[in-house]
Motif scaffolding. Structure first.
Motif, PDB file in Angstrom:
ATOM      1  N   PHE A 115       0.848  -1.195   0.000  1.00  0.00           N
ATOM      2  CA  PHE A 115       0.000   0.000   0.000  1.00  0.00           C
ATOM      3  C   PHE A 115       0.887   1.249   0.000  1.00  0.00           C
ATOM      4  CE2 PHE A 115      -2.796  -3.286   1.283  1.00  0.00           C
ATOM      5  CZ  PHE A 115      -4.104  -2.858   1.132  1.00  0.00           C
ATOM      6  N   GLU A 116       0.420   2.283  -0.701  1.00  0.00           N
ATOM      7  CA  GLU A 116       1.160   3.536  -0.666  1.00  0.00           C
ATOM      8  C   GLU A 116       1.219   4.052   0.770  1.00  0.00           C
ATOM      9  OE1 GLU A 116      -0.785   5.934  -3.628  1.00  0.00           O
ATOM     10  OE2 GLU A 116       0.115   4.800  -5.283  1.00  0.00           O
ATOM     11  N   LYS A 117       2.316   4.702   1.133  1.00  0.00           N
ATOM     12  CA  LYS A 117       2.629   5.017   2.531  1.00  0.00           C
ATOM     13  C   LYS A 117       1.507   5.743   3.253  1.00  0.00           C
ATOM     14  CE  LYS A 117       7.679   5.151   2.165  1.00  0.00           C
ATOM     15  NZ  LYS A 117       8.887   6.001   2.240  1.00  0.00           N
ATOM     16  N   ASP A 118       0.903   6.738   2.624  1.00  0.00           N
ATOM     17  CA  ASP A 118      -0.144   7.503   3.303  1.00  0.00           C
ATOM     18  C   ASP A 118      -1.378   6.642   3.557  1.00  0.00           C
ATOM     19  OD1 ASP A 118      -0.606   7.418   0.541  1.00  0.00           O
ATOM     20  OD2 ASP A 118      -1.764   9.272   0.562  1.00  0.00           O
ATOM     21  N   ILE A 119      -1.660   5.715   2.635  1.00  0.00           N
ATOM     22  CA  ILE A 119      -2.795   4.810   2.805  1.00  0.00           C
ATOM     23  C   ILE A 119      -2.532   3.840   3.948  1.00  0.00           C
ATOM     24  CG2 ILE A 119      -4.153   2.986   1.724  1.00  0.00           C
ATOM     25  CD1 ILE A 119      -4.677   5.843   0.658  1.00  0.00           C
ATOM     26  N   LEU A 120      -1.326   3.315   4.002  1.00  0.00           N
ATOM     27  CA  LEU A 120      -0.986   2.371   5.075  1.00  0.00           C
ATOM     28  C   LEU A 120      -1.041   3.054   6.440  1.00  0.00           C
ATOM     29  CD1 LEU A 120      -0.192  -0.499   5.732  1.00  0.00           C
ATOM     30  CD2 LEU A 120       2.199   0.122   5.375  1.00  0.00           C
ATOM     31  N   GLU A 121      -0.559   4.281   6.522  1.00  0.00           N
ATOM     32  CA  GLU A 121      -0.639   5.034   7.784  1.00  0.00           C
ATOM     33  C   GLU A 121      -2.089   5.255   8.192  1.00  0.00           C
ATOM     34  OE1 GLU A 121       1.593   8.563   7.066  1.00  0.00           O
ATOM     35  OE2 GLU A 121       3.540   7.533   7.066  1.00  0.00           O
ATOM     36  N   TYR A 122      -2.938   5.579   7.203  1.00  0.00           N
ATOM     37  CA  TYR A 122      -4.365   5.773   7.473  1.00  0.00           C
ATOM     38  C   TYR A 122      -4.999   4.485   7.995  1.00  0.00           C
ATOM     39  CZ  TYR A 122      -9.366   6.102   6.461  1.00  0.00           C
ATOM     40  OH  TYR A 122     -10.740   6.062   6.550  1.00  0.00           O
ATOM     41  N   GLU A 123      -4.683   3.346   7.363  1.00  0.00           N
ATOM     42  CA  GLU A 123      -5.226   2.056   7.772  1.00  0.00           C
ATOM     43  C   GLU A 123      -4.815   1.707   9.204  1.00  0.00           C
ATOM     44  OE1 GLU A 123      -6.671  -1.168   5.477  1.00  0.00           O
ATOM     45  OE2 GLU A 123      -7.816   0.641   5.923  1.00  0.00           O
ATOM     46  N   LEU A 124      -3.560   1.950   9.541  1.00  0.00           N
ATOM     47  CA  LEU A 124      -3.080   1.645  10.887  1.00  0.00           C
ATOM     48  C   LEU A 124      -3.781   2.524  11.925  1.00  0.00           C
ATOM     49  CD1 LEU A 124       0.704   1.165  10.127  1.00  0.00           C
ATOM     50  CD2 LEU A 124      -0.857  -0.584  11.009  1.00  0.00           C
ATOM     51  N   LYS A 125      -3.946   3.779  11.606  1.00  0.00           N
ATOM     52  CA  LYS A 125      -4.636   4.697  12.531  1.00  0.00           C
ATOM     53  C   LYS A 125      -6.104   4.300  12.685  1.00  0.00           C
ATOM     54  CE  LYS A 125      -5.540   9.612  13.363  1.00  0.00           C
ATOM     55  NZ  LYS A 125      -5.334  10.993  12.844  1.00  0.00           N
ATOM     56  N   LYS A 126      -6.736   3.946  11.582  1.00  0.00           N
ATOM     57  CA  LYS A 126      -8.152   3.580  11.579  1.00  0.00           C
ATOM     58  C   LYS A 126      -8.419   2.354  12.451  1.00  0.00           C
ATOM     59  CE  LYS A 126     -11.697   1.988   8.274  1.00  0.00           C
ATOM     60  NZ  LYS A 126     -11.933   1.665   6.836  1.00  0.00           N
ATOM     61  N   HIS A 127      -7.497   1.397  12.429  1.00  0.00           N
ATOM     62  CA  HIS A 127      -7.722   0.129  13.134  1.00  0.00           C
ATOM     63  C   HIS A 127      -6.905  -0.006  14.420  1.00  0.00           C
ATOM     64  CE1 HIS A 127     -10.180  -1.353   9.888  1.00  0.00           C
ATOM     65  NE2 HIS A 127      -9.243  -1.053   9.012  1.00  0.00           N
ATOM     66  N   SER A 128      -6.384   1.088  14.903  1.00  0.00           N
ATOM     67  CA  SER A 128      -5.602   1.063  16.141  1.00  0.00           C
ATOM     68  C   SER A 128      -6.421   0.469  17.294  1.00  0.00           C
ATOM     69  CB  SER A 128      -5.163   2.484  16.502  1.00  0.00           C
ATOM     70  OG  SER A 128      -4.451   2.487  17.712  1.00  0.00           O
ATOM     71  N   GLY A 129      -5.800  -0.446  18.036  1.00  0.00           N
ATOM     72  CA  GLY A 129      -6.483  -1.053  19.175  1.00  0.00           C
ATOM     73  C   GLY A 129      -7.371  -2.225  18.836  1.00  0.00           C
ATOM     74  N   THR A 130      -7.375  -2.662  17.567  1.00  0.00           N
ATOM     75  CA  THR A 130      -8.189  -3.799  17.140  1.00  0.00           C
ATOM     76  C   THR A 130      -7.279  -4.924  16.630  1.00  0.00           C
ATOM     77  OG1 THR A 130      -8.408  -3.223  14.786  1.00  0.00           O
ATOM     78  CG2 THR A 130      -9.888  -2.100  16.347  1.00  0.00           C
TER      79      THR A 130
END
Length: 272
Positions: A115-130
């Motif tokens: 995944f492009e870097k900004d997308i991967l960062e968004y995904e990690l933030k979105k699913h933090s704690g899950t």
């Protein structure tokens, strides 16, 4: 009902519970299948890196089917024995179309998601704690640009798209529907999973043929939209209690939920 010699089982929402774990009951039944010469195979949209060692051990499996049928892996050697990919030109054509929509996407290749870097960062933030956060860390890698990545590798296994909403998902499906040599499906309301000319069901039957097993000796168990063709292809099909209505409608039997070891219940009832 014919004797079952091969069982293809989806992972998330099927063999795995909501904590992304195999229940002890499922593990026990998979062991009994092994002792009786019955192949039990994870059949998943996950890439090979997403089938953790604990799953392979719990399944007692010789093979895995990954990325919605793009690859069959020999667990012992770690090598592909069946492969279906999207070539470079078709991958670039699909990406060009997808870029026009309100969505983001990643490319799966050689057992990982890119995944492009900004997308991967968004995904990690979105699913933090899950549980998904840990999964993303393990199986997805950052890249600068998808087009450049495809140019460098020459092909991919799958393109995974997350649309803003169901309307966008439907529009994407319509836009790619006339492209030859691909198949696409969805496991959620807003995703599009684009592969080469393959599916969970078709690849499961390819593996069966490789093992000299007839289609009517194959059982399939699943819960979501990307399992439908697998359930239709198998000689006997089982839907989870937590499955979608679409899945239940094409299945021969509805078992207990993934929280209640529904996979083990179905295998004990019809196979063991």
């Amino acid at each position: 009902m014919n004797k079952i010699r091969l069982i293809g089982i989806d992972l998330d929402g099927t063999a795995l519970n909501s904590e992304k774990k195999l229940t002890e009951k499922n593990i026990e039944v998979f062991k009994r299948c092994r002792e009786n010469g019955i192949y039990v195979v994870p059949v998943t949209g996950r890439p090979y890196s997403g089938i953790y060692d604990e799953y392979k051990l719990g399944f007692n499996c010789d093979y895995t089917i990954n990325t919605n049928g793009a690859a069959v892996m020999d667990v012992k050697s770690g090598k592909r024995i069946i492969s279906h990919t999207i070539d470079k030109d078709k991958s670039l054509e699909l990406i060009k179309i997808i870029r026009d929509f309100d969505c983001y996407f990643g490319v799966f290749h050689d057992g990982y998601g890119y995944f492009e870097k900004d997308i991967l960062e968004y995904e990690l933030k979105k699913h933090s704690g899950t549980p998904l956060y840990d999964y993303i860390l393990k199986v997805r890698k950052p890249i600068e640009n998808q087009e450049e990545f495809i140019e460098s590798i020459g092909f991919c296994d799958n393109i995974y798209v997350i649309a803003k909403n169901t309307d966008v998902r439907c529009a994407i499906c319509k836009a790619i529907d006339n492209i030859s040599g691909i198949l696409f499906t969805s496991s959620e309301d807003i995703d599009v999973e684009i592969g080469g000319n393959c599916s969970k069901g078709a690849t499961l039957l390819e593996l069966a043929e490789h093992l000299n097993i007839k289609p009517n000796e194959v059982m399939a168990i699943g819960d979501s939209g990307n399992d439908v063709n697998m359930l239709k292809s198998a000689g006997f099909s089982v839907a989870m209690e937590n499955a979608s209505d679409e899945v239940k409608a094409v299945s021969d039997y509805i078992t207990k939920s993934c929280e209640d070891s529904g996979v083990a219940h179905a295998i004990e009832k019809f196979v063991l």
